[in-house]
Design a protein around this motif. Structure first.
Motif, PDB file in Angstrom:
ATOM      1  N   ASP A 292      -1.407 -29.103  -1.015  1.00 46.03           N
ATOM      2  CA  ASP A 292      -0.357 -30.118  -1.023  1.00 46.03           C
ATOM      3  C   ASP A 292      -0.973 -31.504  -0.915  1.00 46.03           C
ATOM      4  O   ASP A 292      -2.189 -31.684  -0.973  1.00 46.03           O
ATOM      5  CB  ASP A 292       0.668 -29.869   0.089  1.00 46.03           C
ATOM      6  CG  ASP A 292       0.042 -29.882   1.482  1.00 46.03           C
ATOM      7  OD1 ASP A 292      -1.064 -30.430   1.653  1.00 46.03           O
ATOM      8  OD2 ASP A 292       0.662 -29.338   2.415  1.00 46.03           O
ATOM      9  N   HIS A 293      -0.116 -32.510  -0.729  1.00 48.82           N
ATOM     10  CA  HIS A 293      -0.543 -33.903  -0.732  1.00 48.82           C
ATOM     11  C   HIS A 293      -1.534 -34.211   0.381  1.00 48.82           C
ATOM     12  O   HIS A 293      -2.371 -35.111   0.252  1.00 48.82           O
ATOM     13  CB  HIS A 293       0.697 -34.801  -0.610  1.00 48.82           C
ATOM     14  CG  HIS A 293       0.414 -36.267  -0.741  1.00 48.82           C
ATOM     15  ND1 HIS A 293      -0.001 -37.048   0.313  1.00 48.82           N
ATOM     16  CD2 HIS A 293       0.472 -37.086  -1.813  1.00 48.82           C
ATOM     17  CE1 HIS A 293      -0.158 -38.290  -0.098  1.00 48.82           C
ATOM     18  NE2 HIS A 293       0.118 -38.344  -1.380  1.00 48.82           N
ATOM     19  N   ASN A 294      -1.473 -33.472   1.454  1.00 44.63           N
ATOM     20  CA  ASN A 294      -2.321 -33.764   2.611  1.00 44.63           C
ATOM     21  C   ASN A 294      -3.779 -33.353   2.412  1.00 44.63           C
ATOM     22  O   ASN A 294      -4.655 -33.784   3.167  1.00 44.63           O
ATOM     23  CB  ASN A 294      -1.777 -33.060   3.862  1.00 44.63           C
ATOM     24  CG  ASN A 294      -0.404 -33.580   4.244  1.00 44.63           C
ATOM     25  OD1 ASN A 294      -0.138 -34.769   4.124  1.00 44.63           O
ATOM     26  ND2 ASN A 294       0.466 -32.688   4.684  1.00 44.63           N
ATOM     27  N   LYS A 297      -5.322 -36.045  -2.336  1.00 44.90           N
ATOM     28  CA  LYS A 297      -4.348 -36.654  -3.235  1.00 44.90           C
ATOM     29  C   LYS A 297      -4.968 -37.216  -4.508  1.00 44.90           C
ATOM     30  O   LYS A 297      -4.254 -37.575  -5.443  1.00 44.90           O
ATOM     31  CB  LYS A 297      -3.569 -37.747  -2.504  1.00 44.90           C
ATOM     32  CG  LYS A 297      -4.393 -38.973  -2.125  1.00 44.90           C
ATOM     33  CD  LYS A 297      -3.528 -39.962  -1.369  1.00 44.90           C
ATOM     34  CE  LYS A 297      -4.323 -41.209  -0.977  1.00 44.90           C
ATOM     35  NZ  LYS A 297      -3.499 -42.154  -0.206  1.00 44.90           N
ATOM     36  N   PRO A 329       3.629 -39.750  -0.195  1.00 48.40           N
ATOM     37  CA  PRO A 329       3.828 -38.288  -0.151  1.00 48.40           C
ATOM     38  C   PRO A 329       4.988 -37.843  -1.032  1.00 48.40           C
ATOM     39  O   PRO A 329       6.062 -38.447  -1.029  1.00 48.40           O
ATOM     40  CB  PRO A 329       4.111 -38.026   1.332  1.00 48.40           C
ATOM     41  CG  PRO A 329       3.397 -39.124   2.049  1.00 48.40           C
ATOM     42  CD  PRO A 329       3.540 -40.335   1.153  1.00 48.40           C
TER      43      PRO A 329
END
Length: 351
Positions: A292-294, A297, A329
């Motif tokens: 995911d974005h975390n 990125k 995000p």
């Protein structure tokens, strides 16, 4: 997923549907996991795929661990969950002659309309504040486009006598635009079109100089050359369109036949997903390594889409798009497509 408290499949579905309609951002992950377990049990194709991977759905506790169904399954299978009624529509992707195209059965038209309406409203404003002019020739030439279905709903909801589709009646469309430029009524004007049609109009001999005075105009690109023109970089396309339509930014819509939710870009190719949609990325060399974005990125990866509006088909789709995350995000860019994927009619351009 066992029937909870002896509830029927229909009752479980109804409860999930109600949560989709009223969904708040903080509840997305919980609802997505519940829909995953529902579909893992009651979607025959998805159930078989998960079994083939030797995955126990009960052990899935986070979105990045959910197995995503390769989008190619929509070409050879009817993807359905539970016991839906007869489909009210069957959407079909565009493709070149001889290609096997995707089919997506729509079993709950009111849900699709409610979700797409709310996503548009959250990104822009209510539909009755717009005049909507849809320049979609390649889509209008067939009767099974999800984009045309959605835009027909938007046009109806706008309640504007100026809203409508345009195929070969460009003169009429420009007359309506010119009238609205001279007689503003407080509404915004949305000119939405497939890429090649917008480029054809922008580079035509039509006099578009009157658009300079239309501060209320929004131009939205849905992507796609459909084999009509040479492929161009997104920046090249948008430079041509911004100059000829006299607007600061070109907006874009991200969606496809296999999805019932949409993402919108207000410029520069940066998309925000709809409230029922979330984008994850997968490693280009390992489709089961999802992040995911975390995580990273700036890393480019294959685009996996969670679309909760796909309650009656499959909400977890492994697309053939390449993307990366934006700074904020949830936001994302579409970078192009995998080299070995089919040429498709979905909404993207190569960056």
């Amino acid at each position: 997923m066992e029937l909870q408290n002896n509830k029927s499949i229909a009752e479980i579905r109804a409860a999930l549907r109600n949560r989709i309609i009223d969904l708040e951002p903080a509840d997305f992950e919980d609802l997505a996991l519940k829909i995953f377990r529902y579909q893992a049990e009651y979607n025959p194709v998805y159930h078989q795929y998960i079994n083939y991977l030797n995955i126990d759905p009960r052990r899935i506790k986070s979105l990045t661990k959910i197995p995503f169904l390769p989008i190619q399954f929509f070409k050879n299978h009817t993807i359905r969950t539970g016991e839906p009624p007869v489909a009210s529509a069957v959407f079909q992707s565009s493709g070149t002659t001889g290609q096997n195209t995707s089919h997506h059965h729509l079993f709950d038209a009111p849900l699709y309309k409610a979700v797409s309406h709310r996503i548009f409203q959250q990104n822009y404003s209510d539909l009755n504040r717009f005049h909507i002019l849809a320049l979609l020739p390649s889509y209008l030439e067939r009767n099974n486009s999800s984009l045309v279905y959605m835009m027909q709903h938007f046009i109806d909801e706008s309640g504007s006598e100026f809203s409508g589709f345009y195929l070969n009646n460009i003169d009429e469309m420009l007359q309506r635009l010119k009238y609205l430029s001279q007689n503003p009524d407080g509404r915004r004007i949305l000119l939405l079109g497939v890429t090649f049609a917008l480029l054809d109009l922008a580079e035509s001999s039509y006099d578009l100089s009157f658009l300079k005075d239309m501060n209320q105009l929004t131009v939205m690109d849905t992507g796609g050359m459909k084999g009509r023109r040479q492929e161009l970089l997104r920046e090249e396309v948008h430079d041509i369109l911004t100059e000829n339509f006299s607007v600061k930014n070109i907006h874009s819509e991200y969606g496809m036949t296999e999805l019932l939710s949409q993402g919108y870009s207000h410029g520069s190719g940066l998309f925000a997903p709809g409230y029922t949609m979330r984008i994850l990325l997968r490693d280009i060399n390992d489709p089961f390594s999802v992040f995911d974005h975390n995580i990273n990125k700036t890393k480019t990866g294959g685009v996996n889409v969670i679309d909760l509006a796909n309650l009656d088909s499959c909400s977890f789709i492994e697309t053939q798009d390449l993307g990366r995350f934006g700074d904020k995000p949830g936001t994302f860019y579409i970078m192009g497509r995998f080299d070995n994927s089919d040429i498709r009619g979905c909404n993207l351009m190569v960056l």
